[in-house]
Design a protein around this motif. Structure first.
Motif, PDB file in Angstrom:
ATOM      1  N   GLU A 155       0.752  -1.129   0.093  1.00 36.36           N
ATOM      2  CA  GLU A 155       0.273   0.507  -0.043  1.00 36.36           C
ATOM      3  C   GLU A 155       0.825   1.030   0.051  1.00 36.36           C
ATOM      4  O   GLU A 155       0.404   2.294  -0.838  1.00 36.36           O
ATOM      5  N   ARG A 174       3.993   1.734  -1.122  1.00 39.07           N
ATOM      6  CA  ARG A 174       5.068   1.345  -2.156  1.00 39.07           C
ATOM      7  C   ARG A 174       3.758   2.172  -3.037  1.00 39.07           C
ATOM      8  O   ARG A 174       4.141   3.084  -4.284  1.00 39.07           O
ATOM      9  N   LYS A 175       2.470   2.024  -3.306  1.00 34.65           N
ATOM     10  CA  LYS A 175       1.221   2.316  -4.489  1.00 34.65           C
ATOM     11  C   LYS A 175       1.430   3.470  -4.790  1.00 34.65           C
ATOM     12  O   LYS A 175       1.064   4.787  -5.830  1.00 34.65           O
ATOM     13  N   ARG A 228       2.842   6.110  -6.922  1.00 34.40           N
ATOM     14  CA  ARG A 228       1.923   6.987  -8.064  1.00 34.40           C
ATOM     15  C   ARG A 228       2.110   8.315  -7.997  1.00 34.40           C
ATOM     16  O   ARG A 228       1.997   9.144  -8.773  1.00 34.40           O
TER      17      ARG A 228
END
Length: 171
Positions: free
Chosen positions: A29, A31-32, A36
């Motif tokens: 989570e 990392r996302k 992004r």
């Protein structure tokens, strides 16, 4: 062409890949979100990791100023040391650079009989790892010392309020 020259030509690409590997070491989570969001104000940690890997990659190529290298390592270590990482995980980002270099260069350099150049550069990465452990340990030591000092101050304050310690001042 010397290996360092090849690395210098591809430093933007390679430092970005290294940053992606570092970001990949975080929970999915996190990392996302960090991967992004590119805005440094909405994603200061992700931006700091990207900036630090770029700077550290460049400094490793130059390998001239140990203080600058240590300062750059410290930026990444500070980020990782306050998160839920073990000491080895906190400094593992250095070994991710070694992994990246092997993925990108091992086979072609082995085929070209130039593996010794990769191994020589990997010695720099190993030195980064040793520096990282020292920086991490020093930071932890400082943090623990600050905690102990705070406990001592709080205890002294409580004892003073309870009348168990009297301040003696010379007039």
């Amino acid at each position: 062409m010397r290996f360092e020259s090849e690395l210098a030509e591809r430093k933007a690409e390679l430092s970005e890949k290294w940053a992606d590997l570092v970001l990949g070491s975080y929970p999915a989570e996190t990392r996302k979100i960090w991967g992004r969001q590119k805005d440094r104000f909405q994603n200061p940690v992700g931006a700091a990791i990207i900036d630090a890997t770029r700077e550290l990659f460049d400094l490793t190529l130059q390998w001239e100023d140990a203080e600058k290298i240590a300062s750059s390592l410290d930026k990444l270590i500070r980020i990782r040391s306050v998160q839920d990482f073990s000491p080895s995980q906190a400094v593992s980002f250095v070994f991710l650079l070694k992994k990246l270099l092997r993925e990108e260069f091992f086979k072609p350099m082995q085929a070209g009989g130039r593996l010794d150049e990769l191994l020589r550069f990997e010695a720099k990465v190993d030195n980064l790892a040793m520096m990282s452990f020292d920086i991490y340990a020093k930071g932890r030591e400082t943090m623990y010392r600050l905690r102990v000092d705070e406990v001592k101050r709080a205890q002294s304050s409580l004892l003073r309020k309870a009348g168990m310690i009297v301040d003696v001042t010379a007039d």
